[in-house]
Enzyme design. Structure first.
Site, PDB file in Angstrom:
ATOM      1  N   CYS A   1     -24.173  54.891 -63.080  1.00 14.32           N
ATOM      2  CA  CYS A   1     -24.027  53.460 -62.687  1.00 14.32           C
ATOM      3  C   CYS A   1     -23.240  53.161 -61.889  1.00 14.32           C
ATOM      4  O   CYS A   1     -23.201  52.143 -61.204  1.00 14.32           O
ATOM      5  CB  CYS A   1     -23.761  52.563 -64.067  1.00 14.32           C
ATOM      6  SG  CYS A   1     -24.800  52.556 -65.554  1.00 14.32           S
TER       7      CYS A   1
ATOM      8  N   HIS B   1     -20.185  46.147 -62.020  1.00 10.93           N
ATOM      9  CA  HIS B   1     -21.556  46.929 -62.342  1.00 10.93           C
ATOM     10  C   HIS B   1     -21.862  46.012 -63.510  1.00 10.93           C
ATOM     11  O   HIS B   1     -21.039  45.401 -64.555  1.00 10.93           O
ATOM     12  CB  HIS B   1     -21.422  48.148 -63.000  1.00 10.93           C
ATOM     13  CG  HIS B   1     -22.354  48.941 -63.991  1.00 10.93           C
ATOM     14  ND1 HIS B   1     -23.796  48.543 -63.544  1.00 10.93           N
ATOM     15  CD2 HIS B   1     -22.298  49.188 -65.119  1.00 10.93           C
ATOM     16  CE1 HIS B   1     -24.169  49.232 -64.465  1.00 10.93           C
ATOM     17  NE2 HIS B   1     -23.666  49.476 -65.397  1.00 10.93           N
TER      18      HIS B   1
ATOM     19  N   ASN C   1     -29.099  45.583 -67.353  1.00 13.56           N
ATOM     20  CA  ASN C   1     -28.392  46.825 -66.695  1.00 13.56           C
ATOM     21  C   ASN C   1     -29.239  47.622 -65.920  1.00 13.56           C
ATOM     22  O   ASN C   1     -30.001  48.417 -66.615  1.00 13.56           O
ATOM     23  CB  ASN C   1     -27.565  47.539 -67.901  1.00 13.56           C
ATOM     24  CG  ASN C   1     -26.791  48.751 -67.158  1.00 13.56           C
ATOM     25  OD1 ASN C   1     -27.137  49.005 -65.948  1.00 13.56           O
ATOM     26  ND2 ASN C   1     -26.010  48.986 -67.926  1.00 13.56           N
TER      27      ASN C   1
END
Length: 340
Positions: free
Chosen positions: A122, A260, A291
């Site tokens: 990520c 994030h 996500n």
């Protein structure tokens, strides 16, 4: 002794444009709950997620990257032939080799340029922006296309009540190049391999290929949610502070915070610990995108610009964090509003 030529690059760089691609299929929490014992309210309260996008069967991380990259190039008023390098941040390209980036570059008209994949979970987009900036400042490129692209849905165990509702698919891209004023601060990045098991693939590809039982373990994505939450909530604030210090800006100067998109509660804690202004805009793309790993930061930036929540030139703090465990943060100026 014969001297080797010195290389000089461009110091003032920034994000020239932004492009985003979201798959058509919207997956609600109610649909997720058809396979697990949970509820829309439970998922939303704990993650901030209401919906996410799942890519079609024929779509891949590579095709998503091409779509986002095409938009970023068009929004920069450039052609593919004017791109010097392509970096694709992804953990979900279907092949170990070849990388997706050379095919992406060719599809976009950037024939013959250096092109490579970067895998940092990520944090991948932040890593890729850092590498692109170093390439330009080092004189090996002048315009670099950076893409974060993920198709995570096939890697999800849809019966895993702990994480099947977290992830989505998508791609976001930026063109990094010369700007009149400094638009990308130093990258603060790092990793903690002692926690590499916190976000992991269940079984490696060789063991999976050798497994005789079709009902046996599969290469699903697993997360130790509590460990990751604590690490992100309490350590990433320090990373953000270091990024601001490296850029020589204070929290009171940050207009936009784009962390994030892993969990709304984590992001709220980070904003509080960073002592940002009360009117600073905090990205919350996770509510309708989930996500998307390496794609989450550019997708969140696109939403902020397209909705008018953020303006071109706003000072933004970006923080990516995830598998590795890895992290990367930069202070940047927001790019122009995308029209593609």
């Amino acid at each position: 002794m014969t001297d080797i030529a010195e290389i000089t690059g461009i110091n003032k760089i920034g994000l020239l444009s932004l492009g985003a691609y979201r798959p058509e299929r919207v997956v609600t929490n109610d649909e997720i709950c058809e396979r697990i014992e949970s509820s829309d309210e439970w998922i939303y309260t704990r993650t901030g997620i209401k919906t996410r996008r799942f890519a079609a069967d024929e779509e891949t991380a590579q095709t998503l990257a091409i779509e986002a990259g095409r938009k970023a190039i068009a929004n920069a008023l450039l052609t593919g032939a004017e791109i010097d390098a392509v970096i694709v941040a992804t953990s979900t390209h279907y092949l170990q080799t070849p990388a997706s980036a050379p095919a992406v570059a060719t599809a976009l008209g950037a024939q013959g340029v250096p092109a490579f994949d970067l895998s940092a979970g990520c944090a991948g987009f932040g890593y890729a922006v850092g590498v692109a900036g170093d390439m330009i400042r080092g004189g090996s490129a002048s315009k670099v296309l950076v893409i974060g692209s993920e198709k995570l849905s096939p890697a999800l165990d849809m019966t895993d009540r702990g994480n099947c509702f977290i992830f989505g698919d998508g791609a976001g891209a930026v063109v990094v190049g010369e700007t009149a004023e400094q638009g990308i601060g130093p990258t603060v990045w790092g990793s903690d391999g002692s926690q590499s098991n916190a976000i992991r693939q269940d079984i490696d590809w060789m063991d999976f290929a050798a497994a005789p039982d079709p009902e046996g373990p599969r290469p699903y994505l697993r997360i130790e949610g509590t460990s990751v939450f604590r690490w992100a909530a309490f350590e990433m604030g320090k990373v953000g502070q270091r990024a601001m210090e490296a850029a020589k800006v204070g929290p009171e100067q940050i207009d936009v915070f784009v962390p994030h998109q892993a969990n709304t509660r984590i992001n709220e804690l980070l904003a509080k610990n960073l002592h940002l202004r009360a009117d600073a805009v905090i990205a919350n793309d996770i509510e309708h995108t989930g996500n998307t790993s390496a794609a989450s930061v550019p997708l969140a930036m696109e939403t902020l610009l397209s909705t008018g929540a953020a303006k071109p030139g706003d000072l933004a703090l970006l923080i990516g964090y995830g598998a590795g465990l890895s992290y990367a943060a930069q202070v940047v100026r927001m790019p122009p509003v995308p029209f593609e």
